[in-house]
Write an enzyme that holds these catalytic residues in place. Structure first.
Site, PDB file in Angstrom:
ATOM      1  CG  HIS A 177      -0.378   0.129   2.464  1.00 43.66           C
ATOM      2  ND1 HIS A 177      -0.049   1.188   3.203  1.00 43.66           N
ATOM      3  CD2 HIS A 177       0.170  -1.035   3.435  1.00 43.66           C
ATOM      4  CE1 HIS A 177       0.579   0.837   4.292  1.00 43.66           C
ATOM      5  NE2 HIS A 177       0.652  -0.341   4.413  1.00 43.66           N
ATOM      6  CB  CYS A 206       1.469  -3.994   5.738  1.00 44.88           C
ATOM      7  SG  CYS A 206      -0.152  -4.983   6.196  1.00 44.88           S
TER       8      CYS A 206
END
Length: 281
Positions: free
Chosen positions: A169, A188
């Site tokens: 992301h 992440c």
């Protein structure tokens, strides 16, 4: 010159480098990549590459998990991405990071564009809860952060199935990409210039490239999923030795994984080679 004695430190370093090359070749033997086109994220290199055949088409800097919350290695496929995503705060972050802030000031949620829910999905008023009595052990709440300029996911998130609940992301903290060492996340993968990757994936699939500006993403009231006609394989790997352009490059062992593999291949470490792990070159 023939017969000249070898520097013991130099010999130990050469032995250590040989072992580092060998253990990374062993890793590639365990997890080869057969896809003709794919995304490759090498965690110690802090880099995402778009690979076609033997060529690297694009490179993006990435931020990966901290040593205490390492990013896992995996193989999957990016099926779609989400524009103006909202963020459902993981329970570990909610209890370890958000809860202590709420105990000091329940206004933390409003300042960060977050909404509080109970287990039935009902919206709650954080000022009506005695946060000092709330325990992380049996935490009955969830938080959702709406799309905004400070959203933890930024303006776009790439989705791929995996058992670890990690994804790729954007991030509002883009100044962190200037750091040489970027093991900074909860697990992440944050990436630089993600909209350029989204445009590439759309062109690759023969789809119109109609991506909103960052300002439009922030103004968008609800997330919007964009399905890819052609899924893109993604491979996350851990390699502390690479060979760009045929030249060996040694990278820091950020998660201290090398020693376990090295011992399996070569046995206990030699006392004279205790510093073999090396820095980036």
């Amino acid at each position: 010159m023939a017969g000249q004695p070898t520097d013991p430190d130099s010999a130990a370093l050469q032995q250590a480098r040989y072992q580092q090359v060998a253990l990374n070749l062993e890793r590639w033997r365990w997890n080869p990549i057969a896809d003709p086109e794919y995304l490759l994220i090498n965690l110690p290199a802090y880099e995402l590459q778009v690979v076609t055949g033997d060529s690297v088409r694009r490179r993006h800097r990435v931020i990966v998990g901290k040593p205490e919350t390492p990013t896992p290695t995996l193989s999957s496929q990016i099926s779609h991405f989400t524009l103006a995503p909202d963020w459902h705060v993981p329970n570990s972050i909610a209890t370890k990071e958000v809860l202590p802030r709420l105990r000091k000031n329940p206004g933390y949620l409003a300042r960060n564009n977050m909404t509080l829910y109970n287990r039935r999905g009902q919206v709650l008023n954080p000022y009506r809860i005695d946060w000092a009595r709330v325990s992380p052990v049996n935490f009955p709440y969830t938080f959702r952060q709406s799309a905004c300029c400070d959203n933890a996911l930024g303006n776009i998130v790439f989705r791929f199935k995996n058992p670890y609940s990690v994804y790729l992301h954007d991030t509002p903290a883009r100044q962190l990409f200037e750091r040489p060492a970027r093991a900074l996340s909860h697990g992440c993968i944050r990436m630089a210039e993600p909209m350029q990757l989204a445009a590439y994936l759309l062109r690759r699939a023969g789809q119109p490239v109609r991506l909103p500006s960052e300002e439009a993403c922030v103004r968008q009231p609800t997330p919007r999923d964009v399905q890819l006609r052609r899924a893109m394989p993604i491979n996350v790997r851990y390699a502390t030795c690479t060979a760009p352009g045929g030249q060996l490059r040694f990278l820091p062992d950020i998660y201290r994984y090398d020693e376990v593999v090295r011992r399996g291949l070569f046995g206990p470490i030699m006392p004279s080679a205790t510093a073999w792990g090396g820095a980036a070159k």
